[in-house]
Design an enzyme around this catalytic site. Structure first.
Site, PDB file in Angstrom:
ATOM      1  N   GLY A  85      -3.386  -2.683  10.121  1.00  0.00           N
ATOM      2  CA  GLY A  85      -2.267  -2.638   9.096  1.00  0.00           C
ATOM      3  C   GLY A  85      -0.866  -2.513   9.918  1.00  0.00           C
ATOM      4  O   GLY A  85      -0.616  -1.735  10.760  1.00  0.00           O
ATOM      5  N   ASP A 115       2.020  -7.153   2.439  1.00  0.00           N
ATOM      6  CA  ASP A 115       0.893  -6.306   2.715  1.00  0.00           C
ATOM      7  C   ASP A 115       1.494  -5.124   3.447  1.00  0.00           C
ATOM      8  O   ASP A 115       0.743  -4.875   4.652  1.00  0.00           O
ATOM      9  CB  ASP A 115      -0.056  -6.988   3.513  1.00  0.00           C
ATOM     10  CG  ASP A 115      -1.418  -6.508   3.787  1.00  0.00           C
ATOM     11  OD1 ASP A 115      -1.625  -5.526   3.180  1.00  0.00           O
ATOM     12  OD2 ASP A 115      -2.271  -6.990   4.399  1.00  0.00           O
ATOM     13  N   ASP A 123      -8.758  -4.780  -3.223  1.00  0.00           N
ATOM     14  CA  ASP A 123      -7.955  -5.185  -1.805  1.00  0.00           C
ATOM     15  C   ASP A 123      -8.469  -3.953  -0.759  1.00  0.00           C
ATOM     16  O   ASP A 123      -8.352  -3.000  -0.957  1.00  0.00           O
ATOM     17  CB  ASP A 123      -6.587  -5.274  -1.898  1.00  0.00           C
ATOM     18  CG  ASP A 123      -5.886  -5.803  -0.742  1.00  0.00           C
ATOM     19  OD1 ASP A 123      -6.174  -6.779  -0.194  1.00  0.00           O
ATOM     20  OD2 ASP A 123      -5.021  -4.668  -0.112  1.00  0.00           O
ATOM     21  N   HIS A 152       0.915  -1.207  -0.017  1.00  0.00           N
ATOM     22  CA  HIS A 152       0.082   0.003  -0.005  1.00  0.00           C
ATOM     23  C   HIS A 152       0.920   1.229   0.087  1.00  0.00           C
ATOM     24  O   HIS A 152       1.609   1.614   0.927  1.00  0.00           O
ATOM     25  CB  HIS A 152      -0.793  -0.038   1.399  1.00  0.00           C
ATOM     26  CG  HIS A 152      -1.915  -1.098   1.256  1.00  0.00           C
ATOM     27  ND1 HIS A 152      -2.919  -1.273   0.853  1.00  0.00           N
ATOM     28  CD2 HIS A 152      -1.566  -2.633   1.803  1.00  0.00           C
ATOM     29  CE1 HIS A 152      -3.625  -2.293   0.897  1.00  0.00           C
ATOM     30  NE2 HIS A 152      -2.928  -3.152   1.377  1.00  0.00           N
ATOM     31  N   ASN A 201      -5.403  -6.745   9.075  1.00  0.00           N
ATOM     32  CA  ASN A 201      -6.534  -7.378   8.522  1.00  0.00           C
ATOM     33  C   ASN A 201      -6.038  -8.253   7.351  1.00  0.00           C
ATOM     34  O   ASN A 201      -5.623  -7.404   6.479  1.00  0.00           O
ATOM     35  CB  ASN A 201      -7.571  -6.359   8.188  1.00  0.00           C
ATOM     36  CG  ASN A 201      -8.912  -7.188   7.837  1.00  0.00           C
ATOM     37  OD1 ASN A 201      -8.987  -8.481   8.220  1.00  0.00           O
ATOM     38  ND2 ASN A 201      -9.714  -6.493   7.379  1.00  0.00           N
TER      39      ASN A 201
END
Length: 428
Positions: A324, A305, A152, A62, A278
């Site tokens: 996160g 992630d 996502d 991300h 998550n």
């Protein structure tokens, strides 16, 4: 431009160390040999016995831009990737605005060209604004540079909509990548519905929340012929479903994160939101099933992630803080220390999970250290040991549960297309 990396070592086909030197000309690897001599060399870099590996691939990060630049940018996130040894990353679409139109995807691709330190693949959204109501224009997004489709951050709740998405993706020979979560089963949970949740009286997210979506989707994938990929798999039931689907010949693949391989909910020491992610850290049996699934081929590769948040956001507490953690700068040392040094994995296996296997899963021209390949290279000091200190991260995000962990095996140089983009002690 010609560069020689001198006095290195690499793994041969048998997984054994051999002395090696690598010659880079322009953006390609032109020679690999025990000793390389030659004229017209612009630079010789002595790597002093360090391990030379293909650049790592992380297909789940991300970068937060656009809309979340206070958490991360393409520039800071890809510098963190370079520091962690990653030369190719894939950016998730839960930004604001979402890359759900041709114009927004074109803007994102231009921003990547202008500011990224490593190769960045861009996901296009499955649904407009990731709302799960209406499909995006897959053809237009593919033409604008999307390499796969995902929502996502949220699961696609409608089976009918996912079925249509898979049909369209299959027609374009594009993967559908899924965050698997049935929202009717989340139960306003902040952690796994297990030991920790019961101890602190917190609402828990049950394992079936994930596995039921995967079970639905593998059957849709079978019906459509779509390549279906499961994000951040976390439960033993999910592993079983994917294993059974692969045995049935369904085109399904899956990834697992370092934190789900290393931690379970029993390891959470307190109400520390740096342990909130998550999917959540699951039970001990789940963690063991993930390791087994990775070793037997049920799970295809490892992805971080990487999900940066501000300290202020994480300070809101376990129930309210966002999900996160960051992962790009710590993934290899953590995995090397806790899996290779302990003989649970060989170094060759670990490198494959970070290079060859993600490349093969998504048909990428990356992840190989070979003559003629692009010079995406990571140089690692396998003997270097240091403690993970979030204050040294180049990512804007410092949210990690691994602060204070001592690890060996730290990247010291990263090359992308033959260009030195990160070196320990200085930013290139």
């Amino acid at each position: 431009m010609a560069i020689i990396l001198k006095n290195g070592k690499w793994l041969n086909e048998n997984g054994e160390f051999e002395k090696v030197e690598v010659k880079i000309e322009d953006d390609k690897i032109s020679e690999i040999a025990p000793d390389i001599m030659g004229d017209e060399i612009d630079e010789i870099i002595d790597v002093q016995g360090s391990f030379i590996a293909p650049g790592f691939i992380d297909l789940h990060v991300h970068l937060r831009e656009p809309g979340g630049e206070h958490k991360e940018t393409i520039a800071t996130g890809t510098l963190a990737a370079a520091k962690g040894g990653f030369t190719t990353v894939a950016a998730m679409p839960n930004t604001r605005p979402v890359p759900d139109t041709k114009e927004q995807m074109e803007w994102l691709q231009q921003r990547i060209r202008e500011t990224a330190h490593v190769n960045v693949l861009a996901y296009g959204a499955i649904t407009i604004r990731q709302l799960g109501k209406k499909l995006t224009d897959f053809t237009a997004l593919k033409e604008a540079g999307a390499f796969a489709f995902t929502d996502d951050g949220v699961g696609v709740q409608s089976a009918g909509l996912m079925y249509e998405a898979m049909k369209r993706a299959a027609e374009l020979n594009m993967p559908i990548v899924a965050h698997c979560e049935d929202e009717t089963l989340i139960n306003k949970g902040a952690v796994h519905d297990g030991v920790f949740a019961k101890k602190y009286g917190i609402n828990g997210i049950p394992s079936v929340c994930e596995s039921v979506h995967i079970a639905r989707d593998v059957l849709l994938a079978e019906a459509t012929g779509c390549h279906y990929h499961v994000c951040h798999i976390s439960t033993k039931e999910s592993v079983r479903v994917v294993r059974d689907a692969k045995r049935a010949g369904i085109r399904v693949t899956a990834e697992v994160t370092p934190h789900h391989l290393l931690l379970c909910d029993e390891d959470i020491p307190s109400l520390d939101p740096n342990y909130k992610m998550n999917p959540p850290l699951r039970g001990r049996e789940d963690r063991e099933a993930l390791i087994e699934g990775l070793l037997d081929g049920t799970i295809d590769f490892i992805a971080t992630d990487h999900a940066p948040h501000t300290a202020e956001e994480k300070a809101e507490g376990m129930q309210l803080a966002p999900f996160g953690i960051v992962g790009l700068e710590t993934a290899f040392p953590l995995l090397y220390t806790h899996f290779v040094e302990t003989k649970k994995l060989s170094l060759k296996q670990l490198i494959n999970f970070l290079t060859v296997k993600p490349a093969k899963t998504f048909s990428l021209q990356a992840g190989k250290l070979a003559v003629g390949e692009k010079a995406d290279i990571t140089v690692i000091d396998l003997q270097q040991e240091q403690v993970i200190d979030p204050n040294t991260f180049v990512s804007k995000g410092k949210n990690t549960p691994f602060a204070g962990w001592a690890c060996k095996g730290w990247p010291v140089m990263t090359f992308v297309g033959g260009k030195l983009v990160w070196q320990k002690g200085r930013e290139a």
